[in-house]
Write a protein that holds these residues in place. Structure first.
Motif, short mmCIF file in Angstrom:
data_model
loop_
_atom_site.label_atom_id
_atom_site.label_comp_id
_atom_site.label_asym_id
_atom_site.label_seq_id
_atom_site.Cartn_x
_atom_site.Cartn_y
_atom_site.Cartn_z
N GLY A 98 -29.33 -64.91 -1.93
CA GLY A 98 -30.07 -66.07 -1.40
C GLY A 98 -30.22 -66.00 0.11
N SER A 99 -29.75 -67.05 0.78
CA SER A 99 -29.89 -67.08 2.25
C SER A 99 -28.56 -66.79 2.95
N LYS A 100 -27.68 -66.12 2.24
CA LYS A 100 -26.38 -65.78 2.85
C LYS A 100 -26.53 -64.72 3.95
N VAL A 101 -25.47 -64.56 4.70
CA VAL A 101 -25.42 -63.47 5.67
C VAL A 101 -25.23 -62.17 4.89
N LEU A 102 -26.12 -61.22 5.12
CA LEU A 102 -26.08 -59.93 4.43
C LEU A 102 -25.86 -58.84 5.48
N VAL A 103 -24.67 -58.28 5.49
CA VAL A 103 -24.35 -57.24 6.47
C VAL A 103 -24.66 -55.88 5.83
N ASP A 104 -25.61 -55.18 6.41
CA ASP A 104 -26.03 -53.90 5.84
C ASP A 104 -25.37 -52.76 6.62
N ALA A 105 -24.51 -52.02 5.93
CA ALA A 105 -23.79 -50.91 6.57
C ALA A 105 -24.33 -49.57 6.10
N VAL A 106 -25.46 -49.62 5.39
CA VAL A 106 -26.00 -48.43 4.75
C VAL A 106 -26.78 -47.58 5.75
N VAL A 107 -26.62 -46.27 5.65
CA VAL A 107 -27.32 -45.33 6.53
C VAL A 107 -28.08 -44.33 5.66
N LYS A 112 -29.68 -31.61 6.12
CA LYS A 112 -30.79 -30.68 6.35
C LYS A 112 -30.13 -29.41 6.86
N GLY A 113 -29.97 -28.44 5.98
CA GLY A 113 -29.20 -27.25 6.35
C GLY A 113 -27.78 -27.68 6.62
N ARG A 114 -27.30 -27.33 7.82
CA ARG A 114 -25.92 -27.68 8.18
C ARG A 114 -25.85 -28.99 8.96
N SER A 115 -26.98 -29.68 9.06
CA SER A 115 -27.03 -30.87 9.90
C SER A 115 -27.18 -32.15 9.10
N PHE A 116 -26.70 -33.24 9.67
CA PHE A 116 -27.02 -34.56 9.15
C PHE A 116 -28.18 -35.13 9.95
N VAL A 117 -29.17 -35.62 9.24
CA VAL A 117 -30.30 -36.27 9.91
C VAL A 117 -30.54 -37.63 9.23
N ILE A 118 -31.41 -38.42 9.83
CA ILE A 118 -31.73 -39.73 9.27
C ILE A 118 -33.10 -39.66 8.62
N ALA A 119 -33.17 -40.09 7.36
CA ALA A 119 -34.47 -40.13 6.68
C ALA A 119 -35.34 -41.19 7.35
N PRO A 120 -36.58 -40.82 7.71
CA PRO A 120 -37.45 -41.83 8.32
C PRO A 120 -37.88 -42.85 7.27
N LEU A 121 -37.64 -44.11 7.51
CA LEU A 121 -38.00 -45.16 6.56
C LEU A 121 -39.20 -45.94 7.09
N ALA A 122 -40.08 -46.32 6.20
CA ALA A 122 -41.25 -47.10 6.61
C ALA A 122 -40.82 -48.39 7.31
N ALA A 123 -39.75 -49.00 6.83
CA ALA A 123 -39.29 -50.27 7.42
C ALA A 123 -38.63 -50.07 8.78
N GLY A 124 -38.23 -48.84 9.10
CA GLY A 124 -37.57 -48.56 10.38
C GLY A 124 -36.09 -48.27 10.23
N GLY A 197 -31.98 -48.99 13.39
CA GLY A 197 -32.23 -47.57 13.21
C GLY A 197 -31.57 -46.71 14.29
N LEU A 198 -31.44 -47.28 15.48
CA LEU A 198 -30.79 -46.54 16.56
C LEU A 198 -29.32 -46.32 16.22
N ALA A 199 -28.67 -47.35 15.67
CA ALA A 199 -27.26 -47.21 15.27
C ALA A 199 -27.12 -46.21 14.12
N GLU A 200 -28.11 -46.20 13.22
CA GLU A 200 -28.08 -45.20 12.14
C GLU A 200 -28.03 -43.79 12.72
N HIS A 201 -28.84 -43.56 13.75
CA HIS A 201 -28.87 -42.22 14.35
C HIS A 201 -27.52 -41.86 14.97
N VAL A 202 -26.82 -42.86 15.48
CA VAL A 202 -25.48 -42.59 16.02
C VAL A 202 -24.57 -42.06 14.91
N THR A 203 -24.69 -42.64 13.72
CA THR A 203 -23.87 -42.17 12.59
C THR A 203 -24.11 -40.69 12.32
#
Lengths: 227, 227
Positions: A98-107, A112-124, A197-203
């Motif tokens: 509903g209208s609760k506080v929703l904390v999203d911790a998902v990244v 990609k090869g030996r690297s971790f990258v962030i999938a580009p999402l349409a929503a950002g 999305g900036l914090a996702e990239h830090v992950t």
């Protein structure tokens, strides 16, 4: 002391909480005297993860339940599913969140090869995607850079900062208060949800650094008032 | 002491060094006894910026020159132009840069409303773009998150970490050594050049946090061996 905190406390649901990150959060929140509802789509798995969390936490209340029940009973809902299950999980929980506080911790991490990258999402970012899926929820992005192993390692206090991004000021404050319950994590106001999305990239950066040093890293923001 | 360092030292070119970031780096490198060639497309502006840097640095050798001369004379070339001038500047300097170490500190920052975001680049990051433009150069991404005001504020030591991403091990080592010359910055090996974009996103995150707190922030990686 813990009991006192517990009485003050907020009830927190961990949606998809049976993975290492969810169990780790259950451990830390449980130790902080927060009532934790550890959710899964499978009740037996939720209950099993909850007992493992309680065992590790030594003290605290962590109860396993179906995601749906966890979201319904909680004051604040934290999503920790793998990104692959992000959209489907949130769609199913639209009513109980509903209208609760929703904390999203998902990244949206991708190897990609030996690297971790962030999938580009349409929503950002995953959190912005959550806001589109659940327009009534008060979505907050947080905890993305906090590692599962440190969360579970109760012999050491947590260190570093949790960047919190949200558009709803009250939801942001509630989440920053939640971060402060874990010694000695510090919440850092990262501005609006558009910055998630900036914090996702830090992950991804930290995971790549972990690989180089065989370490479990986090971040600390330097130069803030009060150190 | 400074003289001794200077004798050991590497000559560093700062391409597009007349802005606050370039002057700040000239100040810190100059104080560390490194010979700095502060470059610009305009010799008078370069010389003016160099004298301002020397004045602030109190000690050290900072000389203003044309970008072309700076790159030709230097052992190690650092690019600090605004992103808008990144491609054109590098194209012009292909010959003098040759196979030198090219440290790219450029971040493709964009203002979007009240937020700082990163422009998506086909190459993945400014540093990867540099590597495509100058295939012989040994490109390193570093210093993206280091703020101009802290660089210029010589009354305070720098704090925090500089993430260094590169594919060439020797170029990476040379850059990590350069970072260590600025007290008390710590270089952190961020892995390959493919990770440069992740560090760019950290810059945008820090600028957004700066806006919230009216601060000048940096990052520190927690959990690394040795603190």
């Amino acid at each position: 002391m813990r009991r006192a905190c517990h009485e003050v406390g907020v009830k927190v649901a961990l949606i998809g909480g049976t993975g290492p990150e969810g169990i780790g959060m259950a451990v830390r929140f449980g130790r902080a005297g927060i009532e934790v509802l550890l959710g899964s789509r499978d009740l037996a798995r939720a209950q099993d993860a909850a007992s493992r969390a309680v065992e590790r936490a030594v003290s605290g209340s962590v109860r396993g339940c179906l995601n749906d029940d966890a979201a319904r009973q909680a004051d604040l809902v934290v999503v920790v599913v793998p990104y692959a299950g992000h959209e489907a999980t949130l769609r199913e929980l639209a009513a109980p969140i509903g209208s609760k506080v929703l904390v999203d911790a998902v990244v949206p991490l991708v190897r990609k090869g030996r690297s971790f990258v962030i999938a580009p999402l349409a929503a950002g970012s995953a959190a912005q995607e959550a806001q589109i899926l659940l327009p009534d929820a008060r979505v907050v992005a947080a905890f993305q850079t906090v590692g599962a192993s440190e969360l579970q390692d109760v012999d050491h206090e947590m260190e570093g900062d949790v960047v919190v991004c949200a558009d709803d000021p009250q939801a942001k404050t509630a989440t920053m208060d939640l971060v402060r319950r874990i010694p000695v994590l510090r919440p850092v106001d990262g501005g609006g949800l558009a910055h998630a999305g900036l914090a996702e990239h830090v992950t991804a950066l930290l995971l790549n650094i972990n690989r180089v040093y065989r370490a479990h890293t986090g971040i600390r923001i330097t130069g803030l008032p009060g150190g």
